[in-house]
Design a protein around this motif. Structure first.
Motif, PDB file in Angstrom:
ATOM      1  N   GLY A  97       0.862  -1.171   0.000  1.00 25.53           N
ATOM      2  CA  GLY A  97       0.000   0.000   0.000  1.00 25.53           C
ATOM      3  C   GLY A  97       0.900   1.223   0.000  1.00 25.53           C
ATOM      4  N   LEU A  98       0.667   2.147  -0.935  1.00 21.10           N
ATOM      5  CA  LEU A  98       1.579   3.269  -1.150  1.00 21.10           C
ATOM      6  C   LEU A  98       0.962   4.601  -0.754  1.00 21.10           C
ATOM      7  CD1 LEU A  98       2.866   2.197  -4.687  1.00 21.10           C
ATOM      8  CD2 LEU A  98       3.861   1.661  -2.457  1.00 21.10           C
ATOM      9  N   ASN A  99       0.554   4.736   0.486  1.00 19.29           N
ATOM     10  CA  ASN A  99      -0.048   5.959   0.992  1.00 19.29           C
ATOM     11  C   ASN A  99      -1.044   6.495  -0.021  1.00 19.29           C
ATOM     12  OD1 ASN A  99      -0.721   8.102   2.579  1.00 19.29           O
ATOM     13  ND2 ASN A  99       1.236   9.118   2.458  1.00 19.29           N
ATOM     14  N   ALA A 100      -0.736   7.580  -0.707  1.00 16.57           N
ATOM     15  CA  ALA A 100      -1.659   8.146  -1.694  1.00 16.57           C
ATOM     16  C   ALA A 100      -1.314   7.708  -3.110  1.00 16.57           C
ATOM     17  CB  ALA A 100      -1.651   9.662  -1.596  1.00 16.57           C
ATOM     18  N   GLY A 101      -0.345   6.798  -3.269  1.00 17.47           N
ATOM     19  CA  GLY A 101       0.115   6.396  -4.596  1.00 17.47           C
ATOM     20  C   GLY A 101      -0.503   5.133  -5.137  1.00 17.47           C
ATOM     21  N   GLY A 102      -1.520   4.582  -4.477  1.00 13.11           N
ATOM     22  CA  GLY A 102      -2.149   3.356  -4.950  1.00 13.11           C
ATOM     23  C   GLY A 102      -1.551   2.128  -4.297  1.00 13.11           C
ATOM     24  N   VAL A 103      -1.535   1.030  -5.033  1.00 13.50           N
ATOM     25  CA  VAL A 103      -0.955  -0.219  -4.543  1.00 13.50           C
ATOM     26  C   VAL A 103      -0.037  -0.782  -5.617  1.00 13.50           C
ATOM     27  CG1 VAL A 103      -2.847  -0.802  -2.972  1.00 13.50           C
ATOM     28  CG2 VAL A 103      -2.919  -1.619  -5.310  1.00 13.50           C
ATOM     29  N   GLU A 104       0.953  -1.548  -5.170  1.00 14.85           N
ATOM     30  CA  GLU A 104       1.905  -2.111  -6.118  1.00 14.85           C
ATOM     31  C   GLU A 104       2.215  -3.551  -5.748  1.00 14.85           C
ATOM     32  OE1 GLU A 104       5.597  -0.818  -8.792  1.00 14.85           O
ATOM     33  OE2 GLU A 104       4.825   0.573  -7.326  1.00 14.85           O
ATOM     34  N   LEU A 105       2.127  -4.439  -6.746  1.00 14.71           N
ATOM     35  CA  LEU A 105       2.542  -5.825  -6.587  1.00 14.71           C
ATOM     36  C   LEU A 105       4.018  -5.896  -6.940  1.00 14.71           C
ATOM     37  CD1 LEU A 105       1.823  -8.831  -6.067  1.00 14.71           C
ATOM     38  CD2 LEU A 105       1.335  -9.003  -8.521  1.00 14.71           C
ATOM     39  N   VAL A 106       4.831  -6.425  -6.019  1.00 12.76           N
ATOM     40  CA  VAL A 106       6.265  -6.527  -6.260  1.00 12.76           C
ATOM     41  C   VAL A 106       6.722  -7.964  -6.057  1.00 12.76           C
ATOM     42  CG1 VAL A 106       6.778  -4.128  -5.648  1.00 12.76           C
ATOM     43  CG2 VAL A 106       6.846  -5.888  -3.885  1.00 12.76           C
ATOM     44  N   SER A 107       7.812  -8.301  -6.696  1.00 10.85           N
ATOM     45  CA  SER A 107       8.422  -9.613  -6.588  1.00 10.85           C
ATOM     46  C   SER A 107       9.796  -9.441  -5.958  1.00 10.85           C
ATOM     47  CB  SER A 107       8.557 -10.233  -7.980  1.00 10.85           C
ATOM     48  OG  SER A 107       9.319 -11.417  -7.930  1.00 10.85           O
ATOM     49  N   GLU A 163      13.376 -10.567  -5.822  1.00  7.65           N
ATOM     50  CA  GLU A 163      14.346 -11.317  -6.610  1.00  7.65           C
ATOM     51  C   GLU A 163      15.734 -11.010  -6.059  1.00  7.65           C
ATOM     52  OE1 GLU A 163      13.777 -10.520 -10.765  1.00  7.65           O
ATOM     53  OE2 GLU A 163      11.634 -10.929 -10.637  1.00  7.65           O
ATOM     54  N   GLY A 164      16.252 -11.913  -5.220  1.00  8.32           N
ATOM     55  CA  GLY A 164      17.543 -11.689  -4.591  1.00  8.32           C
ATOM     56  C   GLY A 164      17.481 -10.492  -3.681  1.00  8.32           C
ATOM     57  N   ALA A 165      18.262  -9.464  -3.984  1.00  6.48           N
ATOM     58  CA  ALA A 165      18.296  -8.252  -3.161  1.00  6.48           C
ATOM     59  C   ALA A 165      17.486  -7.124  -3.776  1.00  6.48           C
ATOM     60  CB  ALA A 165      19.742  -7.809  -2.965  1.00  6.48           C
ATOM     61  N   GLU A 166      16.546  -7.448  -4.695  1.00  3.04           N
ATOM     62  CA  GLU A 166      15.762  -6.415  -5.357  1.00  3.04           C
ATOM     63  C   GLU A 166      14.278  -6.711  -5.268  1.00  3.04           C
ATOM     64  OE1 GLU A 166      16.838  -5.320  -9.312  1.00  3.04           O
ATOM     65  OE2 GLU A 166      18.966  -5.617  -8.954  1.00  3.04           O
ATOM     66  N   LEU A 167      13.494  -5.651  -5.169  1.00  3.26           N
ATOM     67  CA  LEU A 167      12.051  -5.737  -5.314  1.00  3.26           C
ATOM     68  C   LEU A 167      11.727  -5.281  -6.731  1.00  3.26           C
ATOM     69  CD1 LEU A 167      10.701  -4.210  -1.981  1.00  3.26           C
ATOM     70  CD2 LEU A 167      10.810  -6.613  -2.631  1.00  3.26           C
ATOM     71  N   GLN A 168      11.139  -6.160  -7.527  1.00  4.80           N
ATOM     72  CA  GLN A 168      10.789  -5.832  -8.906  1.00  4.80           C
ATOM     73  C   GLN A 168       9.297  -5.512  -8.991  1.00  4.80           C
ATOM     74  OE1 GLN A 168      12.857  -5.592 -11.505  1.00  4.80           O
ATOM     75  NE2 GLN A 168      14.603  -6.137 -10.228  1.00  4.80           N
ATOM     76  N   PRO A 169       8.937  -4.308  -9.433  1.00  5.43           N
ATOM     77  CA  PRO A 169       7.516  -3.983  -9.610  1.00  5.43           C
ATOM     78  C   PRO A 169       6.894  -4.863 -10.690  1.00  5.43           C
ATOM     79  CG  PRO A 169       8.885  -2.019  -9.693  1.00  5.43           C
ATOM     80  CD  PRO A 169       9.806  -3.193  -9.729  1.00  5.43           C
ATOM     81  N   LEU A 170       5.717  -5.418 -10.403  1.00  5.66           N
ATOM     82  CA  LEU A 170       5.012  -6.265 -11.359  1.00  5.66           C
ATOM     83  C   LEU A 170       3.721  -5.618 -11.854  1.00  5.66           C
ATOM     84  CD1 LEU A 170       5.388  -9.714  -9.562  1.00  5.66           C
ATOM     85  CD2 LEU A 170       6.762  -8.829 -11.451  1.00  5.66           C
ATOM     86  N   LYS A 171       3.009  -4.950 -10.938  1.00  5.41           N
ATOM     87  CA  LYS A 171       1.720  -4.344 -11.283  1.00  5.41           C
ATOM     88  C   LYS A 171       1.488  -3.155 -10.367  1.00  5.41           C
ATOM     89  CE  LYS A 171      -2.735  -4.354 -12.698  1.00  5.41           C
ATOM     90  NZ  LYS A 171      -3.214  -4.303 -14.037  1.00  5.41           N
ATOM     91  N   HIS A 172       1.103  -2.022 -10.946  1.00  3.29           N
ATOM     92  CA  HIS A 172       0.791  -0.833 -10.153  1.00  3.29           C
ATOM     93  C   HIS A 172      -0.656  -0.432 -10.432  1.00  3.29           C
ATOM     94  CE1 HIS A 172       1.057   3.684  -9.373  1.00  3.29           C
ATOM     95  NE2 HIS A 172       1.130   3.094  -8.200  1.00  3.29           N
ATOM     96  N   ILE A 173      -1.443  -0.251  -9.380  1.00  4.08           N
ATOM     97  CA  ILE A 173      -2.796   0.284  -9.497  1.00  4.08           C
ATOM     98  C   ILE A 173      -2.727   1.690  -8.911  1.00  4.08           C
ATOM     99  CG2 ILE A 173      -5.217   0.020  -8.889  1.00  4.08           C
ATOM    100  CD1 ILE A 173      -4.649  -2.971  -8.369  1.00  4.08           C
ATOM    101  N   ALA A 174      -2.770   2.678  -9.767  1.00  2.00           N
ATOM    102  CA  ALA A 174      -2.603   4.070  -9.345  1.00  2.00           C
ATOM    103  C   ALA A 174      -3.845   4.583  -8.630  1.00  2.00           C
ATOM    104  CB  ALA A 174      -2.297   4.935 -10.559  1.00  2.00           C
ATOM    105  N   ALA A 175      -3.651   5.631  -7.839  1.00  2.00           N
ATOM    106  CA  ALA A 175      -4.744   6.317  -7.150  1.00  2.00           C
ATOM    107  C   ALA A 175      -4.685   7.797  -7.486  1.00  2.00           C
ATOM    108  CB  ALA A 175      -4.636   6.111  -5.639  1.00  2.00           C
ATOM    109  N   GLY A 176      -5.836   8.424  -7.521  1.00  2.00           N
ATOM    110  CA  GLY A 176      -5.910   9.850  -7.793  1.00  2.00           C
ATOM    111  C   GLY A 176      -6.852  10.144  -8.936  1.00  2.00           C
ATOM    112  N   VAL A 177      -6.942  11.401  -9.322  1.00  2.00           N
ATOM    113  CA  VAL A 177      -7.842  11.830 -10.393  1.00  2.00           C
ATOM    114  C   VAL A 177      -7.479  11.104 -11.684  1.00  2.00           C
ATOM    115  CG1 VAL A 177      -8.619  13.821 -11.746  1.00  2.00           C
ATOM    116  CG2 VAL A 177      -8.158  14.072  -9.295  1.00  2.00           C
ATOM    117  N   GLY A 178      -8.471  10.502 -12.320  1.00  2.00           N
ATOM    118  CA  GLY A 178      -8.256   9.799 -13.580  1.00  2.00           C
ATOM    119  C   GLY A 178      -7.588   8.447 -13.422  1.00  2.00           C
TER     120      GLY A 178
END
Length: 195
Positions: free
Chosen positions: A108-118, A120-135
């Motif tokens: 959960g990204l405060n006012a930035g929506g939600v993000e699915l991450v994976s 992978e070793g020492a990294e978080l890879q973004p997989l899907k972002h559901i944005a929040a806000g106007v439009g």
């Protein structure tokens, strides 16, 4: 040791994580240290949880971190997804963490929506972002809580009600709400497939 039976972890707003031994009441702090890029991203810890592997995840106002129970090795990722590097996660102000598999989680990204991450070793890879806000798919407002349904669906509690998406983040829709009632959702509980 940070990980042992009888230890309580406290997330604080400004003092990092405090672990308390239930028997001795001895405390140990885990804090942000600018000299170490893999330290706790911020001393303002908004959420703590343990995943199925026994790791403790900390959502902070500047990123997410994981403390691994195997030897207590700490791996903290800033809002970047990579320790000490700039930017891939859409918003570093983490308000909720929901593991869905050992190597994947929703943030959960405060006012930035939600993000699915994976992970992978020492990294978080973004997989899907559901944005929040106007439009955007989600209306503006803070993301406060995340939960899963029996079918793996994602429930998102916000300052503007509750929304449901399929497990992959598709088909987002608002749950029916009582008429003429603004409802600020601050927590969700899913137990045995029931929200």
């Amino acid at each position: 040791p940070l990980f042992r039976s009888g230890t309580i972890w406290l997330g604080t707003l400004g003092a990092g994580i405090v672990s308390v031994d239930e028997k001795t009441l001895e405390t140990h702090r885990i804090t942000h240290d600018a000299a170490y890029p893999t330290s706790l991203p911020s001393d303002s810890v908004v959420v703590l949880l343990t995943d199925a592997a026994g790791s403790v995840w900390a959502g902070t106002t500047q990123g997410v971190g994981r403390a691994n129970p195997d030897g207590g090795i700490l791996t903290f990722f800033g809002g970047t997804g990579v320790a000490g590097q700039e930017g891939r996660i859409a918003d570093s102000d983490i308000t909720s963490v929901l593991p869905v598999r050992q190597d994947r989680m929703w943030l959960g990204l405060n006012a930035g929506g939600v993000e699915l991450v994976s992970l992978e070793g020492a990294e978080l890879q973004p997989l899907k972002h559901i944005a929040a806000g106007v439009g955007s798919p989600l209306p503006g407002g803070q993301i406060n809580a995340l939960a899963t349904g029996a079918d793996g669906s994602l429930y998102i509690g916000t300052t503007n009600w509750v929304f449901r998406a399929d497990a992959d983040g598709s088909h987002l829709k608002a749950l029916p709400r009582p008429p003429d009632t603004p409802i600020y959702v601050d927590g969700l509980l899913s137990e045995n497939g029931t929200l």
